[in-house]
Write a protein that holds these residues in place. Sequence first.
Motif, PDB file in Angstrom:
ATOM      1  N   ALA A 124       0.842  -1.201   0.000  1.00 17.63           N
ATOM      2  CA  ALA A 124       0.000   0.000   0.000  1.00 17.63           C
ATOM      3  C   ALA A 124       0.876   1.250   0.000  1.00 17.63           C
ATOM      4  CB  ALA A 124      -0.913  -0.005   1.214  1.00 17.63           C
ATOM      5  N   ALA A 125       0.443   2.290  -0.680  1.00 18.46           N
ATOM      6  CA  ALA A 125       1.235   3.517  -0.798  1.00 18.46           C
ATOM      7  C   ALA A 125       1.465   4.182   0.553  1.00 18.46           C
ATOM      8  CB  ALA A 125       0.552   4.485  -1.755  1.00 18.46           C
ATOM      9  N   ASN A 126       0.500   4.031   1.478  1.00 17.16           N
ATOM     10  CA  ASN A 126       0.673   4.670   2.788  1.00 17.16           C
ATOM     11  C   ASN A 126       1.744   3.995   3.636  1.00 17.16           C
ATOM     12  OD1 ASN A 126      -0.674   2.311   3.264  1.00 17.16           O
ATOM     13  ND2 ASN A 126      -2.353   3.224   4.429  1.00 17.16           N
ATOM     14  N   LEU A 127       2.271   2.857   3.156  1.00 15.00           N
ATOM     15  CA  LEU A 127       3.356   2.180   3.862  1.00 15.00           C
ATOM     16  C   LEU A 127       4.720   2.508   3.264  1.00 15.00           C
ATOM     17  CD1 LEU A 127       1.782  -1.376   4.297  1.00 15.00           C
ATOM     18  CD2 LEU A 127       1.768   0.534   5.909  1.00 15.00           C
ATOM     19  N   VAL A 128       4.736   3.297   2.197  1.00 13.46           N
ATOM     20  CA  VAL A 128       5.977   3.649   1.514  1.00 13.46           C
ATOM     21  C   VAL A 128       6.460   5.003   2.018  1.00 13.46           C
ATOM     22  CG1 VAL A 128       7.071   4.034  -0.741  1.00 13.46           C
ATOM     23  CG2 VAL A 128       5.236   2.347  -0.506  1.00 13.46           C
ATOM     24  N   ARG A 129       7.779   5.129   2.147  1.00 11.58           N
ATOM     25  CA  ARG A 129       8.339   6.391   2.634  1.00 11.58           C
ATOM     26  C   ARG A 129       8.068   7.527   1.648  1.00 11.58           C
ATOM     27  NH1 ARG A 129      12.220   6.010   6.650  1.00 11.58           N
ATOM     28  NH2 ARG A 129      13.295   7.844   5.837  1.00 11.58           N
ATOM     29  N   LYS A 130       7.913   8.735   2.192  1.00 13.97           N
ATOM     30  CA  LYS A 130       7.536   9.895   1.376  1.00 13.97           C
ATOM     31  C   LYS A 130       8.510  10.189   0.236  1.00 13.97           C
ATOM     32  CE  LYS A 130       4.712  12.318   4.784  1.00 13.97           C
ATOM     33  NZ  LYS A 130       4.541  13.565   5.560  1.00 13.97           N
ATOM     34  N   PRO A 131       9.860  10.093   0.452  1.00 15.13           N
ATOM     35  CA  PRO A 131      10.753  10.368  -0.684  1.00 15.13           C
ATOM     36  C   PRO A 131      10.523   9.436  -1.866  1.00 15.13           C
ATOM     37  CG  PRO A 131      11.985  10.381   1.369  1.00 15.13           C
ATOM     38  CD  PRO A 131      10.626   9.871   1.688  1.00 15.13           C
ATOM     39  N   ILE A 132      10.173   8.177  -1.576  1.00 13.24           N
ATOM     40  CA  ILE A 132       9.915   7.216  -2.650  1.00 13.24           C
ATOM     41  C   ILE A 132       8.616   7.569  -3.359  1.00 13.24           C
ATOM     42  CG2 ILE A 132       9.737   4.775  -3.234  1.00 13.24           C
ATOM     43  CD1 ILE A 132      12.378   5.518  -2.004  1.00 13.24           C
ATOM     44  N   ILE A 133       7.597   7.970  -2.588  1.00 11.00           N
ATOM     45  CA  ILE A 133       6.313   8.356  -3.193  1.00 11.00           C
ATOM     46  C   ILE A 133       6.499   9.575  -4.091  1.00 11.00           C
ATOM     47  CG2 ILE A 133       4.018   9.273  -2.697  1.00 11.00           C
ATOM     48  CD1 ILE A 133       3.878   7.482  -0.298  1.00 11.00           C
ATOM     49  N   GLU A 134       7.303  10.543  -3.638  1.00  8.55           N
ATOM     50  CA  GLU A 134       7.556  11.730  -4.459  1.00  8.55           C
ATOM     51  C   GLU A 134       8.263  11.360  -5.755  1.00  8.55           C
ATOM     52  OE1 GLU A 134       9.708  14.375  -1.989  1.00  8.55           O
ATOM     53  OE2 GLU A 134       8.001  14.835  -0.679  1.00  8.55           O
ATOM     54  N   LEU A 135       9.154  10.380  -5.672  1.00  6.44           N
ATOM     55  CA  LEU A 135       9.844   9.927  -6.877  1.00  6.44           C
ATOM     56  C   LEU A 135       8.869   9.250  -7.841  1.00  6.44           C
ATOM     57  CD1 LEU A 135      12.558   9.588  -8.330  1.00  6.44           C
ATOM     58  CD2 LEU A 135      12.857   7.436  -7.105  1.00  6.44           C
ATOM     59  N   ILE A 136       7.943   8.460  -7.288  1.00  7.88           N
ATOM     60  CA  ILE A 136       6.940   7.793  -8.132  1.00  7.88           C
ATOM     61  C   ILE A 136       6.016   8.823  -8.774  1.00  7.88           C
ATOM     62  CG2 ILE A 136       5.009   6.162  -8.136  1.00  7.88           C
ATOM     63  CD1 ILE A 136       6.348   4.722  -5.808  1.00  7.88           C
ATOM     64  N   LYS A 137       5.669   9.868  -8.024  1.00  7.57           N
ATOM     65  CA  LYS A 137       4.755  10.887  -8.546  1.00  7.57           C
ATOM     66  C   LYS A 137       5.353  11.656  -9.716  1.00  7.57           C
ATOM     67  CE  LYS A 137       1.819  11.784  -4.546  1.00  7.57           C
ATOM     68  NZ  LYS A 137       1.382  12.801  -3.553  1.00  7.57           N
ATOM     69  N   LYS A 138       6.686  11.695  -9.796  1.00 10.83           N
ATOM     70  CA  LYS A 138       7.317  12.374 -10.924  1.00 10.83           C
ATOM     71  C   LYS A 138       6.982  11.682 -12.239  1.00 10.83           C
ATOM     72  CE  LYS A 138      11.247  14.271  -8.365  1.00 10.83           C
ATOM     73  NZ  LYS A 138      12.722  14.272  -8.221  1.00 10.83           N
ATOM     74  N   GLU A 139       6.829  10.361 -12.200  1.00  9.40           N
ATOM     75  CA  GLU A 139       6.488   9.599 -13.399  1.00  9.40           C
ATOM     76  C   GLU A 139       4.992   9.311 -13.483  1.00  9.40           C
ATOM     77  OE1 GLU A 139       8.853   6.089 -13.487  1.00  9.40           O
ATOM     78  OE2 GLU A 139      10.775   7.161 -13.406  1.00  9.40           O
ATOM     79  N   HIS A 140       4.335   9.243 -12.328  1.00 11.11           N
ATOM     80  CA  HIS A 140       2.891   8.941 -12.291  1.00 11.11           C
ATOM     81  C   HIS A 140       2.224   9.932 -11.333  1.00 11.11           C
ATOM     82  CE1 HIS A 140       3.736   5.112 -14.352  1.00 11.11           C
ATOM     83  NE2 HIS A 140       4.768   5.007 -13.537  1.00 11.11           N
ATOM     84  N   PRO A 141       1.894  11.120 -11.841  1.00 12.79           N
ATOM     85  CA  PRO A 141       1.318  12.164 -10.973  1.00 12.79           C
ATOM     86  C   PRO A 141       0.033  11.731 -10.272  1.00 12.79           C
ATOM     87  CG  PRO A 141       1.947  13.064 -13.106  1.00 12.79           C
ATOM     88  CD  PRO A 141       2.047  11.576 -13.219  1.00 12.79           C
ATOM     89  N   GLU A 142      -0.711  10.789 -10.855  1.00  9.99           N
ATOM     90  CA  GLU A 142      -1.974  10.370 -10.262  1.00  9.99           C
ATOM     91  C   GLU A 142      -1.786   9.437  -9.059  1.00  9.99           C
ATOM     92  OE1 GLU A 142      -0.697   7.289 -13.157  1.00  9.99           O
ATOM     93  OE2 GLU A 142      -0.806   9.497 -13.119  1.00  9.99           O
ATOM     94  N   PHE A 143      -0.564   9.028  -8.788  1.00 10.43           N
ATOM     95  CA  PHE A 143      -0.291   8.095  -7.696  1.00 10.43           C
ATOM     96  C   PHE A 143      -0.411   8.833  -6.366  1.00 10.43           C
ATOM     97  CE2 PHE A 143       2.304   5.542  -4.845  1.00 10.43           C
ATOM     98  CZ  PHE A 143       1.913   4.257  -5.176  1.00 10.43           C
ATOM     99  N   ASP A 144      -1.239   8.295  -5.457  1.00 14.34           N
ATOM    100  CA  ASP A 144      -1.402   8.897  -4.130  1.00 14.34           C
ATOM    101  C   ASP A 144      -1.416   7.790  -3.075  1.00 14.34           C
ATOM    102  OD1 ASP A 144      -3.910   7.724  -4.334  1.00 14.34           O
ATOM    103  OD2 ASP A 144      -4.877   9.589  -4.945  1.00 14.34           O
ATOM    104  N   GLU A 145      -1.706   8.166  -1.836  1.00 14.88           N
ATOM    105  CA  GLU A 145      -1.628   7.226  -0.725  1.00 14.88           C
ATOM    106  C   GLU A 145      -2.723   6.162  -0.761  1.00 14.88           C
ATOM    107  OE1 GLU A 145      -1.501   9.308   2.919  1.00 14.88           O
ATOM    108  OE2 GLU A 145       0.509  10.132   2.584  1.00 14.88           O
ATOM    109  N   SER A 146      -3.725   6.354  -1.585  1.00 14.25           N
ATOM    110  CA  SER A 146      -4.780   5.345  -1.693  1.00 14.25           C
ATOM    111  C   SER A 146      -4.429   4.257  -2.717  1.00 14.25           C
ATOM    112  CB  SER A 146      -6.096   6.013  -2.100  1.00 14.25           C
ATOM    113  OG  SER A 146      -5.968   6.629  -3.384  1.00 14.25           O
ATOM    114  N   CYS A 147      -3.312   4.438  -3.427  1.00 20.85           N
ATOM    115  CA  CYS A 147      -2.907   3.478  -4.462  1.00 20.85           C
ATOM    116  C   CYS A 147      -2.031   2.385  -3.863  1.00 20.85           C
ATOM    117  CB  CYS A 147      -2.164   4.196  -5.584  1.00 20.85           C
ATOM    118  SG  CYS A 147      -3.147   5.460  -6.430  1.00 20.85           S
ATOM    119  N   SER A 148      -1.622   1.456  -4.716  1.00 23.13           N
ATOM    120  CA  SER A 148      -0.748   0.364  -4.300  1.00 23.13           C
ATOM    121  C   SER A 148       0.140  -0.032  -5.479  1.00 23.13           C
ATOM    122  CB  SER A 148      -1.565  -0.839  -3.824  1.00 23.13           C
ATOM    123  OG  SER A 148      -2.409  -1.300  -4.861  1.00 23.13           O
ATOM    124  N   LEU A 149       1.213  -0.735  -5.169  1.00 18.73           N
ATOM    125  CA  LEU A 149       2.149  -1.196  -6.197  1.00 18.73           C
ATOM    126  C   LEU A 149       2.791  -2.499  -5.741  1.00 18.73           C
ATOM    127  CD1 LEU A 149       5.449   0.884  -6.033  1.00 18.73           C
ATOM    128  CD2 LEU A 149       3.786   0.789  -4.188  1.00 18.73           C
TER     129      LEU A 149
END
Length: 236
Positions: free
Chosen positions: A19-44
């Motif tokens: 779940a995205a809410n279990l991922v550290r914020k720097p990693i989420i920010e890096l993912i958002k650079k390629e996938h702006p729609e990715f938020d804490e409600s998503c998963s990978l």
Amino acid sequence: MKFKSDVSGKEFPQREKVAANLVRKPIIELIKKEHPEFDESCSLGITELNEYREKYIADFLQKEVGELNAMETKVVESLKDKTLIADNPDDDDVSGYTLGQRVADKVAAFGGSWTFIITFVAFLLGWISVNIIVLANKGWDPYPFILLNLILSCVAALQAPVIMMSQNRQGEKDREKAQNDYMVNLKSELEIRMLHEKIDHLILHQEQSLIEMQKVQLDMMNDILSRLEKEKKDKT
């Protein structure tokens, strides 16, 4: 069961879901650079998460030391491919050396041994003894031993550069060892960082699981209490 990743749209086994809410914020920010729609409600998937962790480490290195050099690039590739990076320059195949390198090594090894010292001292004593005692200082090299001095000068003139050749190649090996140690230390530091990331992920995941378990237990307790109250009312 499988789930669909919100990053790549690919399907992964349910056990690899993160779940995205279990991922550290720097990693989420890096993912958002390629996938702006990715938020804490998503998963990978965990494999995708590891790829972004490696990108984060590469970006971190670039920010800290500038453009990655060949050694640092090799370390990042080793982390990505999960291969060993340690290498011992002393394990090089001797058959790959040139004739000059092999001769230089043998001359340096022999010239720096007690065998050479004892043999050379015996040669000098024998030369002097033969010319002074046996030939009564009338031999091929009488005192002050001009021929002997010429031989010693020639040996020193030839031996010194040969030994320097061997020392220069040993210096190259020492530099390779230093570079190898640097890459191993750098990889160890990065692996420790990744290990911290994984431990943080496990801790957050466990905390989330414990919270869910507590919620389920509270729901069960509430159900039991409501049933008990209902039974009391029915009895009365």
